[in-house]
Design a protein around this motif. Structure first.
Motif, short mmCIF file in Angstrom:
data_model
loop_
_atom_site.label_atom_id
_atom_site.label_comp_id
_atom_site.label_asym_id
_atom_site.label_seq_id
_atom_site.Cartn_x
_atom_site.Cartn_y
_atom_site.Cartn_z
N ALA A 10 0.82 -1.21 0.00
CA ALA A 10 0.00 0.00 0.00
C ALA A 10 0.86 1.26 0.00
CB ALA A 10 -0.94 0.00 1.20
N GLN A 11 1.99 1.22 0.69
CA GLN A 11 2.84 2.41 0.80
C GLN A 11 3.42 2.83 -0.54
OE1 GLN A 11 5.62 1.27 3.83
NE2 GLN A 11 4.14 1.55 5.50
N ALA A 12 3.46 1.90 -1.47
CA ALA A 12 4.03 2.21 -2.78
C ALA A 12 2.97 2.66 -3.79
CB ALA A 12 4.76 0.98 -3.31
N ARG A 13 1.72 2.83 -3.32
CA ARG A 13 0.63 3.14 -4.24
C ARG A 13 -0.16 4.36 -3.78
NH1 ARG A 13 -1.54 -1.96 -7.12
NH2 ARG A 13 0.34 -3.24 -7.28
N THR A 14 -1.01 4.83 -4.66
CA THR A 14 -1.89 5.95 -4.35
C THR A 14 -3.34 5.49 -4.36
OG1 THR A 14 -1.99 6.59 -6.68
CG2 THR A 14 -0.28 7.63 -5.32
N VAL A 15 -4.21 6.37 -3.92
CA VAL A 15 -5.64 6.03 -3.83
C VAL A 15 -6.20 5.68 -5.20
CG1 VAL A 15 -7.92 7.05 -3.39
CG2 VAL A 15 -6.05 7.38 -1.74
N THR A 16 -6.96 4.59 -5.24
CA THR A 16 -7.58 4.15 -6.49
C THR A 16 -9.09 4.36 -6.50
OG1 THR A 16 -7.69 1.90 -5.59
CG2 THR A 16 -5.81 2.44 -7.01
N HIS A 17 -9.73 4.43 -5.32
CA HIS A 17 -11.18 4.60 -5.24
C HIS A 17 -11.54 5.54 -4.10
CE1 HIS A 17 -10.61 0.51 -7.03
NE2 HIS A 17 -11.54 0.96 -7.86
N THR A 18 -12.42 6.47 -4.37
CA THR A 18 -12.89 7.37 -3.32
C THR A 18 -14.34 7.12 -2.94
OG1 THR A 18 -13.45 9.03 -4.99
CG2 THR A 18 -11.27 9.19 -3.97
N ASP A 19 -15.05 6.32 -3.70
CA ASP A 19 -16.45 5.99 -3.41
C ASP A 19 -16.57 4.49 -3.35
OD1 ASP A 19 -19.17 5.98 -3.04
OD2 ASP A 19 -19.67 6.56 -5.11
N VAL A 20 -16.62 3.93 -2.13
CA VAL A 20 -16.61 2.48 -1.97
C VAL A 20 -17.78 2.04 -1.10
CG1 VAL A 20 -14.10 2.49 -2.15
CG2 VAL A 20 -15.16 2.42 0.12
N THR A 21 -18.15 0.78 -1.26
CA THR A 21 -19.14 0.12 -0.40
C THR A 21 -18.43 -1.05 0.27
OG1 THR A 21 -20.96 0.72 -1.89
CG2 THR A 21 -21.35 -1.07 -0.32
N PHE A 22 -18.46 -1.07 1.59
CA PHE A 22 -17.74 -2.10 2.32
C PHE A 22 -18.49 -3.44 2.24
CE2 PHE A 22 -16.01 1.72 4.28
CZ PHE A 22 -14.66 1.40 4.33
N ASP A 23 -17.72 -4.49 2.04
CA ASP A 23 -18.23 -5.86 2.13
C ASP A 23 -17.83 -6.45 3.48
OD1 ASP A 23 -19.24 -5.74 -0.48
OD2 ASP A 23 -17.31 -6.34 -1.32
N MET A 24 -18.39 -7.61 3.81
CA MET A 24 -17.88 -8.35 4.97
C MET A 24 -16.37 -8.45 4.79
SD MET A 24 -16.72 -11.22 6.55
CE MET A 24 -17.18 -12.78 7.28
N VAL A 25 -15.61 -8.18 5.83
CA VAL A 25 -14.18 -7.92 5.67
C VAL A 25 -13.44 -9.11 5.07
CG1 VAL A 25 -13.54 -8.60 8.03
CG2 VAL A 25 -12.21 -6.86 6.82
N MET A 26 -13.85 -10.34 5.38
CA MET A 26 -13.27 -11.52 4.74
C MET A 26 -14.42 -12.45 4.35
SD MET A 26 -9.71 -12.42 6.72
CE MET A 26 -10.50 -12.89 8.27
N PRO A 27 -15.08 -12.19 3.23
CA PRO A 27 -16.30 -12.94 2.89
C PRO A 27 -16.08 -14.41 2.61
CG PRO A 27 -15.66 -11.46 1.11
CD PRO A 27 -14.80 -11.11 2.27
N ASP A 28 -14.83 -14.83 2.41
CA ASP A 28 -14.55 -16.24 2.16
C ASP A 28 -13.82 -16.91 3.32
OD1 ASP A 28 -12.35 -14.62 1.67
OD2 ASP A 28 -11.53 -15.90 0.09
N VAL A 29 -13.83 -16.28 4.49
CA VAL A 29 -13.16 -16.88 5.64
C VAL A 29 -13.74 -18.27 5.92
CG1 VAL A 29 -14.73 -15.75 7.29
CG2 VAL A 29 -12.49 -16.53 8.06
#
Length: 284
Positions: free
Chosen positions: A51-70
């Motif tokens: 993440a530290q090597a990248r910049t923001v890709t999305h400013t409008d997001v909808t959160f999913d269950m944090v690990m939907p395939d756990v």
């Protein structure tokens, strides 16, 4: 830094969440299709570096269950002294902790509605801290337990109360209705024991404080939970332990205060964040 699964532009991503927006990291981990798979592969620490090597890709997001395939979610029940007293059965603190499984299909993400089924309207809230295992282990000593935690998140362990009474020896039916609970909004890396030892958890319904307690009052502290569970099963990276809810769930009021469409439930812990969900009836 915080890490989440989210939807944007019609696609699903996992990545870092900043104050400016989300940083998608899917293409940084081509061998892993999800946040869970990254953690299961022992690559959780690599997320921050990517993440530290990248910049923001999305400013409008909808959160999913944090690990939907756990794959594995274990929940600890009746884990605060006042919660034990709520049962009004005269029982002392139990010798062993109560455990039950939940499945990923029973959870949704932050900002999404919890679903009340038509079969029964006793949908209740339970605010809890959840831990994500980062290092495998069997028969883990309590004093070493924190070394096995990768991240922290929040859980509203929504329950259909009438259905936990359908059988004599289990609560599985009432704990696994589709999208009846939520986990999120994100994962916060676990770096310091004070994140848990000094934590206060609060649950509000429509702004009214319903649950308010500190994790140091747990009958079975998180160190003991990890030690006990790892006695009978090998804990693996990506496993989730939902650690227990304080007194104040809706079922324990007289009359009960079950959730209804339009309600807003917020579970908060300083240093982790706030998990917020509305309530909707299932469309059948």
């Amino acid at each position: 830094m915080r890490f989440a699964t989210y939807s944007a532009d019609g696609n699903t991503f996992f990545g870092a969440i900043t104050d400016e927006g989300a940083i998608a990291l899917n293409d940084a981990f081509p061998d892993h299709a999800s946040l869970y798979e990254v953690i299961a592969a022992g690559q959780f620490d690599a997320l921050a570096a990517a993440a530290q090597a990248r910049t923001v890709t999305h400013t409008d997001v909808t959160f999913d269950m944090v690990m939907p395939d756990v794959r594995r979610i274990l929940c600890v029940g009746v884990n605060f002294p006042d919660r034990n007293a709520e049962y009004k059965d005269g029982s002392a603190q139990p010798k062993y902790m109560s455990l039950f499984p939940r499945f990923a299909s029973g959870f949704t993400g932050h900002g999404r509605p919890l679903i009340r089924p038509p079969e029964n309207h006793t949908l209740d809230y339970e605010g809890e801290v959840a831990i994500v295992i980062g290092k495998s282990g069997r028969r883990i000593a309590a004093e070493d337990a924190y070394d096995h935690i990768a991240a922290l998140t929040l859980c509203n362990e929504g329950t259909i109360r009438d259905w936990v009474r359908h059988a004599k020896f289990n609560v599985t039916q009432g704990k696994n209705w589709d999208r009846s609970g939520a986990i999120g909004p994100w994962l916060v890396p676990f770096t310091d024991a004070t994140q848990l030892d000094d934590a206060r958890i609060q649950t509000r319904v429509n702004g009214e404080l319903r649950q308010d307690d500190t994790l140091d009052r747990m009958m079975f502290p998180i160190r003991e939970e990890i030690a006990y569970i790892s006695t009978f099963m090998t804990l693996q990276p990506g496993d989730v332990i939902v650690t227990g809810t304080p007194t104040g769930a809706g079922a324990r009021f007289d009359p009960p205060k079950y959730l209804v469409p339009g309600d807003v439930v917020e579970v908060s812990v300083d240093g982790i964040g706030t998990l917020s969900n509305t309530i909707e009836d299932e469309v059948v």
